[in-house]
Design an enzyme around this catalytic site. Structure first.
Site, PDB file in Angstrom:
ATOM      1  N   ARG A  67       0.776  -1.244   0.000  1.00 31.12           N
ATOM      2  CA  ARG A  67       0.000   0.000   0.000  1.00 31.12           C
ATOM      3  C   ARG A  67       0.800   1.284   0.000  1.00 31.12           C
ATOM      4  NH1 ARG A  67      -3.381  -1.762   5.077  1.00 31.12           N
ATOM      5  NH2 ARG A  67      -1.291  -2.567   5.463  1.00 31.12           N
ATOM      6  N   ARG A  76      -4.399  -2.375  -7.807  1.00 25.32           N
ATOM      7  CA  ARG A  76      -5.296  -3.122  -6.953  1.00 25.32           C
ATOM      8  C   ARG A  76      -6.705  -2.529  -6.894  1.00 25.32           C
ATOM      9  NH1 ARG A  76      -4.751  -5.512  -2.218  1.00 25.32           N
ATOM     10  NH2 ARG A  76      -7.002  -5.350  -2.354  1.00 25.32           N
ATOM     11  N   TYR A 187      -4.836 -17.057  13.794  1.00 26.41           N
ATOM     12  CA  TYR A 187      -5.985 -16.559  13.012  1.00 26.41           C
ATOM     13  C   TYR A 187      -7.127 -17.569  13.015  1.00 26.41           C
ATOM     14  CZ  TYR A 187      -3.309 -12.599  11.313  1.00 26.41           C
ATOM     15  OH  TYR A 187      -2.600 -11.432  11.252  1.00 26.41           O
TER      16      TYR A 187
HETATM   17  C1  LIG Z   1      -1.960  -8.568   9.108  1.00 25.56           C
HETATM   18  C2  LIG Z   1      -2.538  -9.015   7.817  1.00 25.56           C
HETATM   19  C3  LIG Z   1      -2.550 -10.342   7.318  1.00 25.56           C
HETATM   20  N1  LIG Z   1      -3.165 -10.314   6.089  1.00 25.56           N
HETATM   21  C4  LIG Z   1      -3.561  -9.028   5.829  1.00 25.56           C
HETATM   22  C5  LIG Z   1      -3.165  -8.192   6.868  1.00 25.56           C
HETATM   23  C6  LIG Z   1      -3.280  -6.718   6.860  1.00 25.56           C
HETATM   24  C7  LIG Z   1      -4.486  -6.124   7.421  1.00 25.56           C
HETATM   25  C8  LIG Z   1      -4.475  -4.629   7.113  1.00 25.56           C
HETATM   26  O1  LIG Z   1      -3.598  -3.959   7.670  1.00 25.56           O
HETATM   27  O2  LIG Z   1      -5.303  -4.201   6.363  1.00 25.56           O
HETATM   28  C9  LIG Z   1      -4.183  -8.588   4.583  1.00 25.56           C
HETATM   29  C10 LIG Z   1      -3.198  -8.145   3.594  1.00 25.56           C
HETATM   30  N2  LIG Z   1      -2.017  -8.803   3.309  1.00 25.56           N
HETATM   31  C11 LIG Z   1      -1.382  -8.131   2.299  1.00 25.56           C
HETATM   32  C12 LIG Z   1      -2.209  -7.053   1.912  1.00 25.56           C
HETATM   33  C13 LIG Z   1      -1.939  -6.140   0.765  1.00 25.56           C
HETATM   34  C14 LIG Z   1      -1.157  -5.002   0.798  1.00 25.56           C
HETATM   35  C15 LIG Z   1      -0.540  -4.357   2.016  1.00 25.56           C
HETATM   36  O3  LIG Z   1      -1.000  -4.556   3.137  1.00 25.56           O
HETATM   37  O4  LIG Z   1       0.380  -3.587   1.815  1.00 25.56           O
HETATM   38  C16 LIG Z   1      -3.342  -7.047   2.709  1.00 25.56           C
HETATM   39  C17 LIG Z   1      -4.508  -6.057   2.713  1.00 25.56           C
HETATM   40  C18 LIG Z   1      -0.116  -8.502   1.674  1.00 25.56           C
HETATM   41  C19 LIG Z   1       0.854  -9.346   2.413  1.00 25.56           C
HETATM   42  N3  LIG Z   1       0.665 -10.129   3.520  1.00 25.56           N
HETATM   43  C20 LIG Z   1       1.827 -10.729   3.842  1.00 25.56           C
HETATM   44  C21 LIG Z   1       2.803 -10.355   2.905  1.00 25.56           C
HETATM   45  C22 LIG Z   1       4.176 -10.946   2.996  1.00 25.56           C
HETATM   46  C23 LIG Z   1       5.315 -10.716   2.398  1.00 25.56           C
HETATM   47  C24 LIG Z   1       5.965  -9.359   2.526  1.00 25.56           C
HETATM   48  O5  LIG Z   1       6.669  -9.125   3.518  1.00 25.56           O
HETATM   49  O6  LIG Z   1       5.827  -8.579   1.585  1.00 25.56           O
HETATM   50  C25 LIG Z   1       2.186  -9.492   2.000  1.00 25.56           C
HETATM   51  C26 LIG Z   1       2.755  -8.804   0.787  1.00 25.56           C
HETATM   52  C27 LIG Z   1       2.098 -11.690   4.936  1.00 25.56           C
HETATM   53  C28 LIG Z   1       1.258 -11.631   6.112  1.00 25.56           C
HETATM   54  N4  LIG Z   1      -0.095 -11.562   6.140  1.00 25.56           N
HETATM   55  C29 LIG Z   1      -0.512 -11.573   7.462  1.00 25.56           C
HETATM   56  C30 LIG Z   1       0.647 -11.685   8.289  1.00 25.56           C
HETATM   57  C31 LIG Z   1       0.644 -11.740   9.793  1.00 25.56           C
HETATM   58  C32 LIG Z   1       1.741 -11.735   7.433  1.00 25.56           C
HETATM   59  C33 LIG Z   1       3.170 -11.921   7.815  1.00 25.56           C
HETATM   60  C34 LIG Z   1       3.927 -10.660   7.707  1.00 25.56           C
HETATM   61  C35 LIG Z   1       3.653  -9.631   8.760  1.00 25.56           C
HETATM   62  O7  LIG Z   1       3.873  -9.911   9.938  1.00 25.56           O
HETATM   63  O8  LIG Z   1       3.239  -8.535   8.377  1.00 25.56           O
HETATM   64  C36 LIG Z   1      -1.921 -11.530   7.904  1.00 25.56           C
END
Ligand SMILES: Cc1c2[nH]c(c1CCC(=O)O)Cc1[nH]c(c(CCC(=O)O)c1C)Cc1[nH]c(c(CCC(=O)O)c1C)Cc1[nH]c(c(C)c1CCC(=O)O)C2
Length: 377
Positions: A67, A76, A187
């Site tokens: 983002r 997106r 989760y």
């Molecule tokens: C916390 C969360 C998750 N899933 C999501 C969230 C965010 C909620 C929000 O703030 O709106 C949803 C999500 N996940 C991702 C996005 C897209 C874009 C963005 O947030 O920048 C979105 C909206 C990409 C992602 N989601 C993840 C990556 C991983 C790889 C990276 O580091 O780029 C990406 C691109 C991995 C992920 N996904 C999740 C965890 C705990 C992790 C491990 C990394 C961390 O602790 O942040 C669960």
């Protein structure tokens, strides 16, 4: 110097412009991406992960694709997160965007930790501003039946996107990733994000057999998801145990480490460095290294030289600039980057990164500046 030119900004741009999101993803991808002979010796990230000398520290940012980038937000627009994770062309373009813009020393595959769970049929939604929400949380033995191993056919788009990326990335390594069993379990048991992980820990303490069965199944899902990425050709893998820091060391070793070790052990000798990361894990660093990591990712709360001491010999470290340092005045930021580099240089190998993901409010220009500071040494 030659490495800087090869890996530098812009090299990944031109060919990638032919990849557009959306319709292009229909149908199987037949062009096999080229394997890259000798990359392990040339690429800073892979050298540092093996604790070999590099000209300067390699740098990439967790959540570098996301983002904070206007070009990401444009791509997106109107596409739900989980739909974008199933579209090989869109995954490819989003993964390339930060490499092109910043000249980072690695790309990280664009996906989410819940993607393999959705792929095996779980009803999970990603709610904007909240995160993953699980329709039917797992809290008893019956709930376990929702979890089966992941087969390559469950995620054809992952293989396709990795192949597309390898064809575009030149000499930039591609990092694959998955969520670790504990973080996925949190989760699934909570039903969504949680601050205390209370329901998760309640299950862990009151039904240890069920707990271990749950984490064992999740380890299999994670191994399956990583296996698809490794077989398709990713150059390294990162296991995200983002919420493991909720546990004390004894509980971590007893209830979690064996399952993470099963995942990491499945890729022992696979030729891909294994990075093991969590937040708030200062007291868990030794155990996280022992679980089978080549590189331990460290958040910003522990100084990196102290982290390396806790992790011990035979492993590299990754980290650990505070993600909010991007909001500091330039001299304060430069001082913090330099401090991380100096402390990281005391480890056997150092990959520069933030201590957690890029915050959405981050100015991309500041990230580009950090890459330059790291590459200037
Ligand atoms: C916390 C969360 C998750 N899933 C999501 C969230 C965010 C909620 C929000 O703030 O709106 C949803 C999500 N996940 C991702 C996005 C897209 C874009 C963005 O947030 O920048 C979105 C909206 C990409 C992602 N989601 C993840 C990556 C991983 C790889 C990276 O580091 O780029 C990406 C691109 C991995 C992920 N996904 C999740 C965890 C705990 C992790 C491990 C990394 C961390 O602790 O942040 C669960």
């Amino acid at each position: 110097m030659s490495e800087r030119t090869e890996q530098g900004r812009g090299r990944v741009g031109a060919a990638a412009d032919t990849v557009t999101g959306g319709a292009a993803a229909a149908g199987p991808v037949t062009t096999a991406g080229p394997r890259r002979p000798g990359l392990a010796e040339r690429a800073r990230l892979l050298r540092a992960a093996r604790r070999e000398p590099t000209d300067v520290a390699p740098v990439w940012f967790m959540r570098q694709a996301g983002r904070a980038l206007p070009e990401y937000r444009a791509l997106r627009a109107g596409v739900p997160m989980l739909d974008s994770c199933k579209d090989a062309a869109l995954i490819t373009e989003i993964t390339l965007q930060p490499v092109r813009r910043f000249g980072t020393d690695a790309a990280i595959f664009f996906s989410d930790i819940v993607v393999p769970l959705v792929a095996i049929g779980m009803d999970i939604d990603i709610v904007a501003g909240t995160g993953p929400v699980v329709a039917q949380p797992i809290r008893d033995a019956e709930g376990l039946s929702a979890l089966r191993p992941l087969a390559p056919d469950d995620v054809p788009y992952i293989h396709d996107a990795v192949r597309l990326l390898l064809a575009e990335l030149g000499d930039v390594p591609l990092i694959g990733f998955a969520g670790a069993p504990f973080t996925l379990a949190s989760y699934l048991v909570e039903g969504g994000p949680s601050r205390t992980h209370a329901r998760t820990k309640r299950l862990m303490y009151t039904a240890p057999d069920l707990w271990h069965a749950l984490l064992d199944r999740l380890a299999d899902v994670t191994i399956g998801f990583l296996r698809v990425q490794v077989d398709a050709g990713v150059d390294a893998v990162q296991l995200f145990d983002s919420w493991a820091g909720a546990l004390d060391e004894a509980d971590y070793r007893r209830y979690v480490a064996p399952h993470s070790a099963k995942v990491l052990g499945a890729f022992e000798g696979a030729g891909v460095p294994r990075i093991h990361f969590g937040v708030n894990t200062g007291e868990l660093l030794t155990a996280m290294g022992e679980a089978g990591a080549d590189v331990v990712g460290v958040d910003w709360r522990v100084a990196l030289d102290e982290a390396a001491r806790r992790i011990g010999p035979g492993r590299a470290v990754q980290g650990n600039l505070d993600p909010t340092a991007v909001f500091a005045p330039p001299d304060v930021l430069a001082g913090k980057v330099s401090d991380v580099l100096q402390r990281g240089a005391k480890a056997e190998g150092h990959i520069f990164n933030l201590g957690h993901g890029v915050l959405p409010e981050t100015d991309p220009g500041v990230l580009a500046h950090i890459v330059d500071l790291v590459h200037e040494g």
